[in-house]
Design a protein around this motif. Structure first.
Motif, PDB file in Angstrom:
ATOM      1  N   GLY A   1       0.796  -1.229   0.000  1.00 49.48           N
ATOM      2  CA  GLY A   1       0.000   0.000   0.000  1.00 49.48           C
ATOM      3  C   GLY A   1       0.823   1.271   0.000  1.00 49.48           C
ATOM      4  O   GLY A   1       0.268   2.364   0.107  1.00 49.48           O
ATOM      5  N   HIS A   2       2.154   1.168  -0.151  1.00 50.89           N
ATOM      6  CA  HIS A   2       2.950   2.400  -0.198  1.00 50.89           C
ATOM      7  C   HIS A   2       2.784   3.066  -1.559  1.00 50.89           C
ATOM      8  O   HIS A   2       2.464   2.416  -2.562  1.00 50.89           O
TER       9      HIS A   2
ATOM     10  N   ALA B   1      -8.582  -3.783  -0.621  1.00 51.65           N
ATOM     11  CA  ALA B   1      -8.631  -3.025   0.635  1.00 51.65           C
ATOM     12  C   ALA B   1      -8.742  -1.529   0.360  1.00 51.65           C
ATOM     13  O   ALA B   1      -9.469  -0.807   1.058  1.00 51.65           O
ATOM     14  N   LEU B   2      -8.027  -1.055  -0.669  1.00 56.64           N
ATOM     15  CA  LEU B   2      -8.111   0.359  -1.044  1.00 56.64           C
ATOM     16  C   LEU B   2      -9.515   0.702  -1.514  1.00 56.64           C
ATOM     17  O   LEU B   2     -10.095   1.717  -1.112  1.00 56.64           O
ATOM     18  N   LYS B   3     -10.070  -0.158  -2.353  1.00 57.98           N
ATOM     19  CA  LYS B   3     -11.405   0.112  -2.887  1.00 57.98           C
ATOM     20  C   LYS B   3     -12.460   0.102  -1.791  1.00 57.98           C
ATOM     21  O   LYS B   3     -13.416   0.881  -1.807  1.00 57.98           O
ATOM     22  N   ASN B   4     -12.262  -0.761  -0.810  1.00 59.64           N
ATOM     23  CA  ASN B   4     -13.219  -0.855   0.298  1.00 59.64           C
ATOM     24  C   ASN B   4     -12.927   0.124   1.429  1.00 59.64           C
ATOM     25  O   ASN B   4     -13.653   0.143   2.433  1.00 59.64           O
TER      26      ASN B   4
ATOM     27  N   LEU C   1      -4.767   5.803   6.769  1.00 59.62           N
ATOM     28  CA  LEU C   1      -3.700   6.332   5.932  1.00 59.62           C
ATOM     29  C   LEU C   1      -2.336   5.824   6.380  1.00 59.62           C
ATOM     30  O   LEU C   1      -1.483   5.492   5.542  1.00 59.62           O
ATOM     31  N   SER C   2      -2.086   5.734   7.686  1.00 56.82           N
ATOM     32  CA  SER C   2      -0.789   5.248   8.153  1.00 56.82           C
ATOM     33  C   SER C   2      -0.622   3.757   7.899  1.00 56.82           C
ATOM     34  O   SER C   2       0.499   3.256   7.805  1.00 56.82           O
TER      35      SER C   2
ATOM     36  N   MET D   1      -4.234   5.426   0.514  1.00 58.71           N
ATOM     37  CA  MET D   1      -5.533   6.012   0.846  1.00 58.71           C
ATOM     38  C   MET D   1      -5.571   7.509   0.559  1.00 58.71           C
ATOM     39  O   MET D   1      -6.652   8.102   0.477  1.00 58.71           O
ATOM     40  N   ILE D   2      -4.409   8.131   0.388  1.00 61.77           N
ATOM     41  CA  ILE D   2      -4.371   9.550   0.024  1.00 61.77           C
ATOM     42  C   ILE D   2      -5.094   9.801  -1.290  1.00 61.77           C
ATOM     43  O   ILE D   2      -5.567  10.917  -1.550  1.00 61.77           O
ATOM     44  N   PHE D   3      -5.237   8.773  -2.121  1.00 63.62           N
ATOM     45  CA  PHE D   3      -5.923   8.949  -3.401  1.00 63.62           C
ATOM     46  C   PHE D   3      -7.321   9.519  -3.196  1.00 63.62           C
ATOM     47  O   PHE D   3      -7.824  10.263  -4.044  1.00 63.62           O
ATOM     48  N   TYR D   4      -7.943   9.186  -2.065  1.00 63.80           N
ATOM     49  CA  TYR D   4      -9.297   9.682  -1.800  1.00 63.80           C
ATOM     50  C   TYR D   4      -9.322  11.166  -1.458  1.00 63.80           C
ATOM     51  O   TYR D   4     -10.396  11.781  -1.441  1.00 63.80           O
ATOM     52  N   GLU D   5      -8.178  11.741  -1.185  1.00 63.27           N
ATOM     53  CA  GLU D   5      -8.119  13.149  -0.796  1.00 63.27           C
ATOM     54  C   GLU D   5      -7.550  14.040  -1.899  1.00 63.27           C
ATOM     55  O   GLU D   5      -7.373  15.242  -1.696  1.00 63.27           O
TER      56      GLU D   5
END
Length: 243
Positions: free
Chosen positions: A140-141, A208-211, A216-217, A222-226
């Protein structure tokens, strides 16, 4: 999902071509705006072969994140420099943000130079177009930012608070431990981003990203959502329950 668009293609080659074609269109449709294109290292470099720059006028290119290496053997910008695409871009007199190490550099001096270059470009081009190619690892990095679920305070301080570029030691996270990378506050300013995420080894992380099942840590991607606008392009398909 708002700012995120998910695109599934047949294979890695089609993913690279899709992103390259999309960036080519953005650059060709930008009118008189100057453009900054930042590129991740690793497998995402294959996208470059599909990006057409025209005459190159008004375009600046550079790395999205950097590996600090005084010998520049492992530098992401040095790898970018070695591509035929980059050599062709230079022949078109494209401007660059060079993040290779210079004699006497430390991680901190490189960080400062990188941040100053981004700030100077943005100040000179308040209406400029910023485009970036991200990758994502199986952990997830993204953009040289690794998960720190064991130390969310360090994560927040390093990647959320201290400017557009961070310098840090990723010992225990990656074989390339000395990192100089753009941070979340900068990522949130990028007009259009693309994430090249291919390979079966990344499928569970993509789910996991899609769900949105991690913090974020735990998963920096997950920053993609911001971010204002990002298209995630993958060769992995998802079953209906994961949508």
């Amino acid at each position: 999902m708002g700012n995120i668009r998910w695109t599934t293609v047949d294979d890695r080659q089609e993913a690279a071509r899709h992103i390259g074609d999309s960036i080519t269109k953005l650059l060709s449709d930008r009118g008189d705006k100057n453009a900054l294109l930042l590129v991740s290292g690793g497998s995402a470099l294959c996208v470059l072969d599909h990006i057409l720059l025209g005459n190159g006028s008004g375009i600046t290119i550079g790395a999205l994140d950097e590996r600090f290496d005084p010998d520049n053997r492992d530098s992401n910008f040095a790898a970018l420099e070695m591509t035929d695409w980059f050599r062709s871009a230079v022949r078109r007199s494209i401007a660059v943000i060079d993040t290779k190490s210079r004699p006497g550099d430390t991680r901190e001096t490189l960080r400062d130079r990188f941040q100053n270059a981004l700030t100077e470009w943005t100040d000179a081009n308040p209406d400029g177009l910023t485009v970036a190619i991200f990758g994502m690892g199986g952990d997830g990095h993204t953009a040289g930012i690794f998960p720190y679920p064991e130390d969310p305070d360090f994560f927040e301080k390093t990647f959320r608070i201290n400017g557009w570029v961070a310098s840090y030691d990723a010992t225990g996270k990656n074989v390339f431990r000395e990192r100089v990378t753009t941070t979340f506050p900068f990522h949130e300013t990028i007009d259009h981003a693309f994430a090249y995420v291919c390979g079966a080894e990344k499928r569970e992380t993509l789910i996991a990203l899609k769900n949105r099942s991690q913090t974020l840590s735990e998963m920096p991607a997950m920053i993609f959502y911001e971010m204002p606008d990002i298209e995630i392009v993958t060769d992995q398909s998802f079953s209906e329950p994961s949508l």
